[in-house]
Design a protein around this motif. Structure first.
Motif, PDB file in Angstrom:
ATOM      1  N   VAL A  48       0.833  -1.197   0.000  1.00  5.28           N
ATOM      2  CA  VAL A  48       0.000   0.000   0.000  1.00  5.28           C
ATOM      3  C   VAL A  48       0.872   1.253   0.000  1.00  5.28           C
ATOM      4  O   VAL A  48       1.963   1.263   0.564  1.00  5.28           O
ATOM      5  CB  VAL A  48      -0.970  -0.033   1.221  1.00  5.28           C
ATOM      6  CG1 VAL A  48      -0.217   0.040   2.523  1.00  5.28           C
ATOM      7  CG2 VAL A  48      -2.019   1.036   1.149  1.00  5.28           C
ATOM      8  N   ALA A  49       0.381   2.294  -0.681  1.00  9.16           N
ATOM      9  CA  ALA A  49       0.991   3.619  -0.634  1.00  9.16           C
ATOM     10  C   ALA A  49       0.121   4.457   0.295  1.00  9.16           C
ATOM     11  O   ALA A  49      -1.103   4.402   0.225  1.00  9.16           O
ATOM     12  CB  ALA A  49       1.038   4.248  -2.026  1.00  9.16           C
ATOM     13  N   MET A  50       0.760   5.229   1.180  1.00  9.00           N
ATOM     14  CA  MET A  50       0.015   5.984   2.180  1.00  9.00           C
ATOM     15  C   MET A  50       0.486   7.431   2.278  1.00  9.00           C
ATOM     16  O   MET A  50       1.683   7.690   2.250  1.00  9.00           O
ATOM     17  CB  MET A  50       0.181   5.325   3.558  1.00  9.00           C
ATOM     18  CG  MET A  50      -0.366   3.923   3.629  1.00  9.00           C
ATOM     19  SD  MET A  50       0.112   3.085   5.151  1.00  9.00           S
ATOM     20  CE  MET A  50       1.850   2.788   4.829  1.00  9.00           C
ATOM     21  N   PHE A  51      -0.470   8.328   2.384  1.00  5.49           N
ATOM     22  CA  PHE A  51      -0.224   9.726   2.720  1.00  5.49           C
ATOM     23  C   PHE A  51      -0.159   9.764   4.242  1.00  5.49           C
ATOM     24  O   PHE A  51      -1.145   9.485   4.926  1.00  5.49           O
ATOM     25  CB  PHE A  51      -1.387  10.580   2.199  1.00  5.49           C
ATOM     26  CG  PHE A  51      -1.384  12.016   2.637  1.00  5.49           C
ATOM     27  CD1 PHE A  51      -0.848  12.996   1.833  1.00  5.49           C
ATOM     28  CD2 PHE A  51      -1.970  12.398   3.838  1.00  5.49           C
ATOM     29  CE1 PHE A  51      -0.879  14.335   2.223  1.00  5.49           C
ATOM     30  CE2 PHE A  51      -2.005  13.723   4.236  1.00  5.49           C
ATOM     31  CZ  PHE A  51      -1.455  14.697   3.423  1.00  5.49           C
ATOM     32  N   ILE A  52       1.017  10.062   4.779  1.00  6.43           N
ATOM     33  CA  ILE A  52       1.203  10.075   6.222  1.00  6.43           C
ATOM     34  C   ILE A  52       1.283  11.525   6.699  1.00  6.43           C
ATOM     35  O   ILE A  52       1.994  12.353   6.120  1.00  6.43           O
ATOM     36  CB  ILE A  52       2.485   9.308   6.635  1.00  6.43           C
ATOM     37  CG1 ILE A  52       2.441   7.868   6.115  1.00  6.43           C
ATOM     38  CG2 ILE A  52       2.675   9.345   8.149  1.00  6.43           C
ATOM     39  CD1 ILE A  52       1.414   6.969   6.749  1.00  6.43           C
ATOM     40  N   LEU A  53       0.552  11.807   7.764  1.00  7.28           N
ATOM     41  CA  LEU A  53       0.451  13.159   8.302  1.00  7.28           C
ATOM     42  C   LEU A  53       1.681  13.532   9.122  1.00  7.28           C
ATOM     43  O   LEU A  53       1.606  13.810  10.309  1.00  7.28           O
ATOM     44  CB  LEU A  53      -0.823  13.278   9.144  1.00  7.28           C
ATOM     45  CG  LEU A  53      -2.109  13.076   8.352  1.00  7.28           C
ATOM     46  CD1 LEU A  53      -3.261  12.754   9.276  1.00  7.28           C
ATOM     47  CD2 LEU A  53      -2.402  14.298   7.505  1.00  7.28           C
ATOM     48  N   THR A  54       2.828  13.513   8.454  1.00  6.98           N
ATOM     49  CA  THR A  54       4.066  13.997   9.059  1.00  6.98           C
ATOM     50  C   THR A  54       4.182  15.471   8.712  1.00  6.98           C
ATOM     51  O   THR A  54       3.329  16.028   8.012  1.00  6.98           O
ATOM     52  CB  THR A  54       5.269  13.219   8.492  1.00  6.98           C
ATOM     53  OG1 THR A  54       5.203  13.247   7.054  1.00  6.98           O
ATOM     54  CG2 THR A  54       5.282  11.784   8.963  1.00  6.98           C
ATOM     55  N   GLU A  55       5.236  16.123   9.142  1.00 10.39           N
ATOM     56  CA  GLU A  55       5.454  17.517   8.770  1.00 10.39           C
ATOM     57  C   GLU A  55       6.769  17.622   8.032  1.00 10.39           C
ATOM     58  O   GLU A  55       7.818  17.499   8.652  1.00 10.39           O
ATOM     59  CB  GLU A  55       5.444  18.403  10.015  1.00 10.39           C
ATOM     60  CG  GLU A  55       5.468  19.884   9.718  1.00 10.39           C
ATOM     61  CD  GLU A  55       4.383  20.337   8.750  1.00 10.39           C
ATOM     62  OE1 GLU A  55       4.744  21.025   7.768  1.00 10.39           O
ATOM     63  OE2 GLU A  55       3.209  20.009   8.937  1.00 10.39           O
ATOM     64  N   PRO A  56       6.791  17.797   6.716  1.00  8.12           N
ATOM     65  CA  PRO A  56       5.640  17.873   5.823  1.00  8.12           C
ATOM     66  C   PRO A  56       5.061  16.483   5.564  1.00  8.12           C
ATOM     67  O   PRO A  56       5.709  15.475   5.873  1.00  8.12           O
ATOM     68  CB  PRO A  56       6.249  18.454   4.532  1.00  8.12           C
ATOM     69  CG  PRO A  56       7.659  17.958   4.526  1.00  8.12           C
ATOM     70  CD  PRO A  56       8.071  17.911   5.979  1.00  8.12           C
ATOM     71  N   PRO A  57       3.848  16.425   4.982  1.00  6.39           N
ATOM     72  CA  PRO A  57       3.249  15.113   4.688  1.00  6.39           C
ATOM     73  C   PRO A  57       4.169  14.276   3.801  1.00  6.39           C
ATOM     74  O   PRO A  57       4.862  14.801   2.927  1.00  6.39           O
ATOM     75  CB  PRO A  57       1.959  15.464   3.952  1.00  6.39           C
ATOM     76  CG  PRO A  57       1.638  16.852   4.397  1.00  6.39           C
ATOM     77  CD  PRO A  57       2.960  17.525   4.592  1.00  6.39           C
ATOM     78  N   SER A  58       4.173  12.961   4.046  1.00  4.73           N
ATOM     79  CA  SER A  58       5.057  12.077   3.285  1.00  4.73           C
ATOM     80  C   SER A  58       4.275  10.959   2.606  1.00  4.73           C
ATOM     81  O   SER A  58       3.202  10.562   3.060  1.00  4.73           O
ATOM     82  CB  SER A  58       6.131  11.478   4.194  1.00  4.73           C
ATOM     83  OG  SER A  58       5.556  10.730   5.234  1.00  4.73           O
ATOM     84  N   LEU A  59       4.849  10.462   1.511  1.00  4.69           N
ATOM     85  CA  LEU A  59       4.341   9.283   0.824  1.00  4.69           C
ATOM     86  C   LEU A  59       5.191   8.118   1.296  1.00  4.69           C
ATOM     87  O   LEU A  59       6.401   8.106   1.095  1.00  4.69           O
ATOM     88  CB  LEU A  59       4.458   9.444  -0.691  1.00  4.69           C
ATOM     89  CG  LEU A  59       4.040   8.240  -1.532  1.00  4.69           C
ATOM     90  CD1 LEU A  59       2.581   7.868  -1.305  1.00  4.69           C
ATOM     91  CD2 LEU A  59       4.287   8.513  -3.013  1.00  4.69           C
ATOM     92  N   GLN A  60       4.538   7.158   1.947  1.00  3.59           N
ATOM     93  CA  GLN A  60       5.258   6.000   2.452  1.00  3.59           C
ATOM     94  C   GLN A  60       4.662   4.739   1.856  1.00  3.59           C
ATOM     95  O   GLN A  60       3.448   4.645   1.656  1.00  3.59           O
ATOM     96  CB  GLN A  60       5.196   5.944   3.983  1.00  3.59           C
ATOM     97  CG  GLN A  60       5.887   7.134   4.615  1.00  3.59           C
ATOM     98  CD  GLN A  60       6.000   7.031   6.120  1.00  3.59           C
ATOM     99  OE1 GLN A  60       5.955   5.954   6.698  1.00  3.59           O
ATOM    100  NE2 GLN A  60       6.165   8.178   6.776  1.00  3.59           N
ATOM    101  N   LEU A  61       5.521   3.779   1.559  1.00  5.00           N
ATOM    102  CA  LEU A  61       5.100   2.496   1.005  1.00  5.00           C
ATOM    103  C   LEU A  61       5.332   1.419   2.051  1.00  5.00           C
ATOM    104  O   LEU A  61       6.375   1.404   2.720  1.00  5.00           O
ATOM    105  CB  LEU A  61       5.888   2.168  -0.264  1.00  5.00           C
ATOM    106  CG  LEU A  61       5.860   3.216  -1.378  1.00  5.00           C
ATOM    107  CD1 LEU A  61       6.640   2.711  -2.588  1.00  5.00           C
ATOM    108  CD2 LEU A  61       4.445   3.568  -1.783  1.00  5.00           C
ATOM    109  N   ALA A  62       4.358   0.526   2.178  1.00  4.89           N
ATOM    110  CA  ALA A  62       4.482  -0.583   3.123  1.00  4.89           C
ATOM    111  C   ALA A  62       4.030  -1.857   2.423  1.00  4.89           C
ATOM    112  O   ALA A  62       3.149  -1.838   1.559  1.00  4.89           O
ATOM    113  CB  ALA A  62       3.630  -0.337   4.359  1.00  4.89           C
ATOM    114  N   SER A  63       4.648  -2.956   2.815  1.00  6.93           N
ATOM    115  CA  SER A  63       4.317  -4.244   2.225  1.00  6.93           C
ATOM    116  C   SER A  63       4.485  -5.333   3.270  1.00  6.93           C
ATOM    117  O   SER A  63       5.546  -5.429   3.905  1.00  6.93           O
ATOM    118  CB  SER A  63       5.227  -4.523   1.029  1.00  6.93           C
ATOM    119  OG  SER A  63       4.916  -5.757   0.452  1.00  6.93           O
TER     120      SER A  63
END
Length: 185
Positions: free
Chosen positions: A50-65
């Motif tokens: 899955v690709a996820m928009f994570i509410l970090t500062e700034p927002p990040s695109l993270q991939l998890a498997s």
């Protein structure tokens, strides 16, 4: 994936925002990726990735498997994360600064990032048509981007009823379009 359940970002009692799976036949939901919090949006890439928009500062695109720890693909992203029809690739918006926003592509097999096109300022929501073209709103107008023209072309004006188009979603057959936007009241 598998079409036996659906997934949602669920805000839990302690304000954690994690990805949950609910069986279509009923029964108990389960949290997916229990260690990943602050998920805003997600897009399935495959059976267990899955690709996820994570509410970090700034927002990040993270991939998890599977059980692997997520990795940060990009920072300063927008909320739209979409699979590209007919390709093993995911698209997203990179917000380099307040004026320069681009739609980018991550090729999963090649693990390569490339530019697709610029956004229609200051909008970030887009969707893909089954034919490989993209749709994006700007104010109350709907625009289409095709690979042949490599530019945004106005295809509809909803301004009389919807002064600001936000999120967009197209049915898999391309015959229906859902629009979230502000309405005149």
């Amino acid at each position: 994936p598998g079409r036996k359940s659906f997934s949602v970002v669920r805000v839990e009692k302690d304000s954690a925002q994690r990805l949950w799976q609910f069986p279509l036949t009923g029964g108990e939901p389960e949290v997916l990726f229990p260690t990943i919090d602050s998920i805003g949006y997600h897009c399935w890439l495959g059976k267990d990735s899955v690709a996820m928009f994570i509410l970090t500062e700034p927002p990040s695109l993270q991939l998890a498997s599977g059980s692997n720890a997520p990795f940060v693909l990009e920072n300063k992203i927008g909320r739209s994360i979409k699979l590209i029809p007919g390709e093993p690739s995911v698209s997203y918006v990179l917000k380099e600064d307040s004026l320069h926003w681009k739609i980018k592509k991550y090729s999963i097999p090649e693990q390569k990032i490339s530019d697709i096109t610029g956004c229609l300022p200051p909008y970030e929501d887009f969707t893909w048509m089954p034919d490989g073209s993209m749709l994006m709103g700007q104010k109350g107008k709907l625009f289409q981007f095709t690979n042949s023209t490599r530019s945004w072309k106005e295809i509809a004006d909803f301004s009389a009823a919807i002064p600001k188009i936000g999120r967009l979603c197209v049915s898999p057959d391309g015959k229906r379009l859902a629009i979230v936007g502000t309405v005149k009241g």
